[in-house]
Design an enzyme around this catalytic site. Structure first.
Site, PDB file in Angstrom:
ATOM      1  N   GLY A  23       0.835  -1.194   0.000  1.00 16.43           N
ATOM      2  CA  GLY A  23       0.000   0.000   0.000  1.00 16.43           C
ATOM      3  C   GLY A  23       0.870   1.244   0.000  1.00 16.43           C
ATOM      4  O   GLY A  23       1.996   1.234  -0.513  1.00 16.43           O
ATOM      5  N   SER A  24       0.365   2.276   0.643  1.00 18.88           N
ATOM      6  CA  SER A  24       1.030   3.578   0.545  1.00 18.88           C
ATOM      7  C   SER A  24       2.369   3.634   1.250  1.00 18.88           C
ATOM      8  O   SER A  24       3.122   4.597   1.063  1.00 18.88           O
ATOM      9  CB  SER A  24       0.125   4.669   1.112  1.00 18.88           C
ATOM     10  OG  SER A  24      -1.046   4.732   0.330  1.00 18.88           O
ATOM     11  N   THR A  25       2.688   2.633   2.086  1.00 20.49           N
ATOM     12  CA  THR A  25       4.023   2.670   2.698  1.00 20.49           C
ATOM     13  C   THR A  25       5.098   2.600   1.620  1.00 20.49           C
ATOM     14  O   THR A  25       6.215   3.059   1.816  1.00 20.49           O
ATOM     15  CB  THR A  25       4.235   1.496   3.682  1.00 20.49           C
ATOM     16  OG1 THR A  25       4.049   0.264   2.986  1.00 20.49           O
ATOM     17  CG2 THR A  25       3.255   1.565   4.836  1.00 20.49           C
TER      18      THR A  25
END
Lengths: 506, 486
Positions: free
Chosen positions: B220-222
């Site tokens: 995801g956005s990590t």
């Protein structure tokens, strides 16, 4: 070098007796360790057995003192050590097989003990009765014939037997023996006797092509026969190891006799051709090569017959041993099939570690070096060829089987000399030791008191013996000098016509 | 003839030397590989009846030990707090080969490792036939941190990894749900088989070590941290470079559009700085950035962080994946951690650790020291630099961007008093209608001590579809950081 320094020649019998102590101690120690590790107690008859073996070794030592006082003092202790280590490992495996109720059971240990007694006795008898190794030259062709019969015997009806897929056994009464083990020695005798007579013609005659002097066609006959018989063994008996051994032996002895590299090149060429053909024709040869190249391949590993499982398990065993081994009785060498015979080296490597395997290989190195040293030291061409052939047999056997289990070369079955289970082989290898000791006695014996040859005395002796030959039609100077004069085979008059050698190369 | 015999003597000597070399190669050179071969039955047989040494955490807490059992196996393996440390210890069983550290450190624990005892002791053992007692293994795990990570995950499925950014020591490694290694160490083979079958058929896969080798997660956005690092390293972007940040980004070559979380717009002006885009986790801005950089540049940056590489800590770590052979729309999706990006929590902790440590990625490791049976240290692992994924300036810039995210962005709930915290959250969409896996990766720093944390909770945890990384994972990370620095 060839001749012993005049005066003060050391017999070395004291050294031998001293060196026997650690050799025996090593074996008994190993025996006790195995019993303690596996059974938790010393074997009931340990004292008796150890005493028996000590007596046996000392008896041999005494035979040497009596009949061959100049014999090499290193050969016997080294062989005793190897035999003892092998016995301990076979005993160790026997205990394990018994625990698991698995074939071949505990019987292998007692059988091997009996064969050890027989082997040492056979070697002692060889030294005792064969007073001069040159007597063997008289039976050159008989040896060749018996050797061939030995190779064919497993195919004879009634007595021939096939065990583990190799038809190399003969059953006589309760005994299964491998006649090829006997043939091995008989062939060395035959090759030595044959080549020493023919070496000059073989070395000098023949057409020269591209700088290589090729043998004449009629000299080419014997090598062709040797090649064909080793191919025969390969094809009919499926015994790759013996095939390789006999052929290698013949080529090496040819080279030693003639100093003609062309024989080696021809021999290697013939062998390569034979192997290439066998590879194409026989699936079991292909299997061996595939297993050698890709042992870790899963499909090959899992294949029940002709797969790499055994080889890889053996390698695992060696790896398990690491530098210092698991210790006697603490590894699992029984996981490798045939750990007591073909794979005994991996079993020893597992429990004794790299330290132990290196020590064992060095013992062999010493033994083989002593054999070749005997060949160099002995004065007659027949003796040189015989000793070199026997020493090479030991080295090459070890190389073929140990190289096989360490993946240096494709795996072919053969017996690791003195270590592995197998009565016929143990017996015959002890006979090899007996012969080497006998030859070394002659080799290390100091020459007659005068180190310079007294030409006048020689001429007188020559005239006398010719006179004797004329009157009693005795065959030749040296055969009449037979056993009794073996104490001083004068360098100038050994019967093989290469007398100059020992003198020419100090 | 003597000359020929001498030559043949040399040939025979050469054969013996060849045997010596071959034997040395097997018994010394490649011995470790052969012993580690899964087909090697000796590894398993070895362990039976042997007094395996202890595994202990930092500070000497014993997490696995052996006690006399009085039965045929002689010793019973006991795991204190079994499930808590299961992802580290693995288990040693009587029915098959060991797993986890029990396997990776098998030789030390059995006492058969050559490193363990001096040559003299080994020789003495060789001659006396003494079976060596097992050596001990000290792991880098800190029990309080491990417990905090365990508690932070609660009853959720997921994983947490805590790394010391300066040394690479793994302070906590949790995978949930966990199994109890004690049930598998039983001496009743049938009970072991039953327990194993139950774990194996459990759909929540308790035997998977999610932290390092389970089914990999969508980051995801990590993953935007990696994209941002690639942007900074390209030299074309700085934290205050303006990125295009439309409400919806056209995905080239498709009719789809990339949108932001909840279809919101990132900025009224349709452009924003990279630092702001990271703080609010703007998908369209990072999608656009991904297209500007290209898949190859991001892939290269990911590899420098350790993606795609087999690692042994000494447990096997499954390589994380950033596919580089992709089209434009996939590049944009990959840049925000979707499409086919797959990671282990350990890998994400490594990304953060490198950023927080001035761009120097220290080699993550689980074993601190190997000791003999008297617990005397035999080998000690010293910190080693694995790579430099970004230069110090860029690392510090990205570090500040993470601090901004933790103070004024999506990672606010990761904030801890008296600790400098930087964070990045992630809410990884798996499939339509399925609750997302929620992430927070963060670092905490007090004076000279810097730790990196990666935590993922599967399927949104208790909040299900409404969960986000910032709301569910960030508070969990904060509780771990409090335990580390508390």
């Amino acid at each position: 070098m060839a001749t012993i320094l005049p005066g003060g020649a050391r017999l070395g019998r004291g050294t031998e007796l001293l060196a026997l102590l650690p050799a025996l101690a090593l074996s008994f120690f190993a025996y006790a360790q195995v019993a303690l590790a596996v059974e938790g107690q010393l074997p009931a008859q340990m004292g008796l057995q150890c005493g028996g073996f000590t007596l046996l070794a000392v008896a041999f030592h005494l035979v040497l003192r009596w009949r061959a006082p100049y014999a090499d003092p290193v050969i016997l202790p080294v062989t005793v050590a190897l035999n003892g280590i092998g016995l301990a490992m076979i005993y160790r495996l026997a205990l394990r097989y018994e625990q698991l109720g698995r074939d071949p059971g505990s019987i292998i240990a007692s059988k091997q003990m009996i064969w050890t007694v027989l082997g040492v006795s056979a070697a002692a008898l060889t030294v005792f009765f064969l007073r001069d190794h040159r007597l063997l030259r008289r039976v050159t062709f008989l040896s060749g014939l018996l050797g061939l019969i030995g190779l064919i015997a497993p195919f004879l009806p009634l007595i021939g037997r096939s065990i583990n897929g190799a038809r190399i056994w003969v059953r006589i009464g309760p005994l299964s023996i491998q006649p090829a083990e006997v043939s091995k020695i008989l062939f060395v005798v035959f090759f030595a006797g044959y080549l020493v007579t023919r070496r000059d013609t073989m070395a000098l005659a023949g057409p020269k092509i591209l700088g290589l002097r090729l043998p004449r066609l009629r000299d080419f006959g014997p090598i062709l026969v040797a090649w064909l018989s080793s191919l025969g063994i390969l094809v009919f008996e499926r015994d790759l190891g013996t095939s390789l051994l006999l052929f290698g032996l013949f080529v090496v002895m040819l080279y030693v006799a003639t100093n003609r590299p062309s024989w080696i090149i021809l021999g290697l060429g013939l062998f390569a051709g034979g192997v290439a053909a066998a590879y194409r024709l026989f699936p079991h040869v292909q299997d061996r090569v595939q297993v050698w190249l890709h042992p870790f391949d899963n499909a090959l590993y899992d294949r029940p017959l002709g797969g790499s499982g055994q080889l890889v398990t053996g390698l695992f065993g060696l790896a398990e041993g690491g530098l210092f081994g698991t210790g006697w009785g603490h590894g699992r060498p029984d996981l490798t099939p045939l750990a007591y015979s073909d794979f005994i080296f991996t079993a020893l490597g597992e429990e004794l570690g790299l330290t132990g395997s290196v020590a064992i290989l060095l013992l062999y190195l010493i033994l083989v070096e002593r054999g070749f040293r005997t060949a160099i030291g002995t004065r007659d061409g027949f003796g040189k060829l015989l000793a070199a052939g026997l020493a090479f047999t030991l080295a090459f056997q070890l190389f073929i089987v140990t190289g096989g289990v360490t993946r240096l070369i494709p795996l072919t079955g053969l017996v690791t000399p003195f270590l592995a289970y197998g009565g016929s082989a143990l017996l015959m290898n002890w006979v090899v030791v007996g012969l080497l000791l006998r030859i070394s006695d002659g080799a290390r014996r100091p020459p007659p008191a005068t180190s310079e040859i007294d030409l006048a005395a020689v001429a007188a002796q020559l005239a006398k013996s010719q006179a004797a030959a004329g009157s009693s039609s005795s065959s030749s100077p040296s055969s009449s000098s037979g056993p009794s004069s073996s104490s001083s085979p004068s360098p100038g008059f050994s019967q093989d016509g290469l007398s100059t050698e020992a003198v020419a190369r100090p | 003839m003597n000359r020929e015999i001498r030559r043949i003597t040399l040939v025979a000597a050469a054969m013996l030397v060849a045997l010596l070399v071959a034997t040395t190669t097997i018994q010394f050179g490649v011995a470790a590989d052969l012993r580690a071969d899964p087909r090697n039955a000796r590894t398993f047989y070895d362990s039976i009846g042997r007094d395996r040494g202890v595994i202990m955490a930092q500070g000497g807490t014993i997490i696995a030990r052996s006690e006399k059992s009085g039965d045929a196996y002689v010793y019973q393996r006991i795991y204190s707090d079994g499930p808590l440390y299961a992802s580290i210890t693995g288990y040693a069983t009587v029915v098959g080969p060991p797993t986890g550290l029990e396997l990776a450190e098998n030789e030390v624990l059995l006492g058969t490792a050559d490193s363990l005892f001096s040559v003299w002791v080994r020789l003495e053992n060789l001659f006396t036939g003494t079976v060596p007692t097992g050596g001990a293994v000290e792991v880098t795990i800190v029990p309080a941190v491990q417990q905090a990570a365990w508690d932070a995950l609660g009853d959720n499925h997921g994983s947490a990894v805590v790394l010391d950014a300066k040394t690479g020591e793994i302070l906590a490694l949790v995978s949930k749900p966990a199994f109890d290694p004690n049930t598998l160490a039983s001496h009743d083979p049938e009970a072991v088989q039953q327990a194993y079958n139950a774990y194996e058929s459990d759909p929540s896969k308790p035997l998977n070590n999610r932290a390092i080798a389970g089914d990999l997660y969508f980051p995801g956005s990590t993953f935007k941290l990696v994209t941002a690092a690639a942007a900074l390293e390209s030299g074309d972007f700085e934290p205050d470079s303006e990125l295009s940040a439309p409400t919806a980004l056209d995905l080239p070559g498709t009719s789809h559009k990339l949108t932001n979380y909840g279809d919101s717009s990132c900025s009224a002006a349709s452009t924003m700085t990279m630092a702001d885009a990271l703080a609010i986790s703007c998908n369209t801005a990072f999608g656009w950035l991904g297209l500007e950089l290209g898949a190859a540049a991001i892939a290269n940056q990911a590899e420098r962080f350790g993606f795609g590489e087999d690692q042994l800590i000494p447990l096997y770590v499954r390589p994380s994946v950033f596919p580089s052979d992709v089209d434009q729309s996939q590049t944009a999706l990959g840049a925000i951690g979707q499409f086919n990006d797959r990671v282990t929590p350990l890998q994400m902790a490594m990304v953060v650790a490198a950023i927080a440590n001035g761009g120097r990625l220290m080699e993550p490791h689980l074993v601190r020291s190997e000791r003999d049976d008297d617990l005397k240290v035999v080998t000690e692992v010293s910190p080693a630099e694995l790579s430099r994924p970004l230069n110090q300036t860029n690392a510090n810039a990205l570090r500040d961007m993470m601090i901004q995210t933790a103070t004024a962005g999506t990672g606010r709930q990761a904030q801890v008093d008296a600790v400098t915290v930087g964070a990045k959250t992630g809410t990884a969409e798996k499939a339509a209608g399925q609750a997302p896996d929620v992430w927070t990766v963060a670092f905490g720093e007090v004076e000279a001590r810097t730790v990196a944390v990666a935590l993922v909770i599967e399927d949104g945890g208790s909040r299900g579809s409404s969960a986000t990384g910032g709301s569910v994972a960030a508070p969990a990370v904060a509780s771990i950081l409090r335990a580390v620095f508390g």
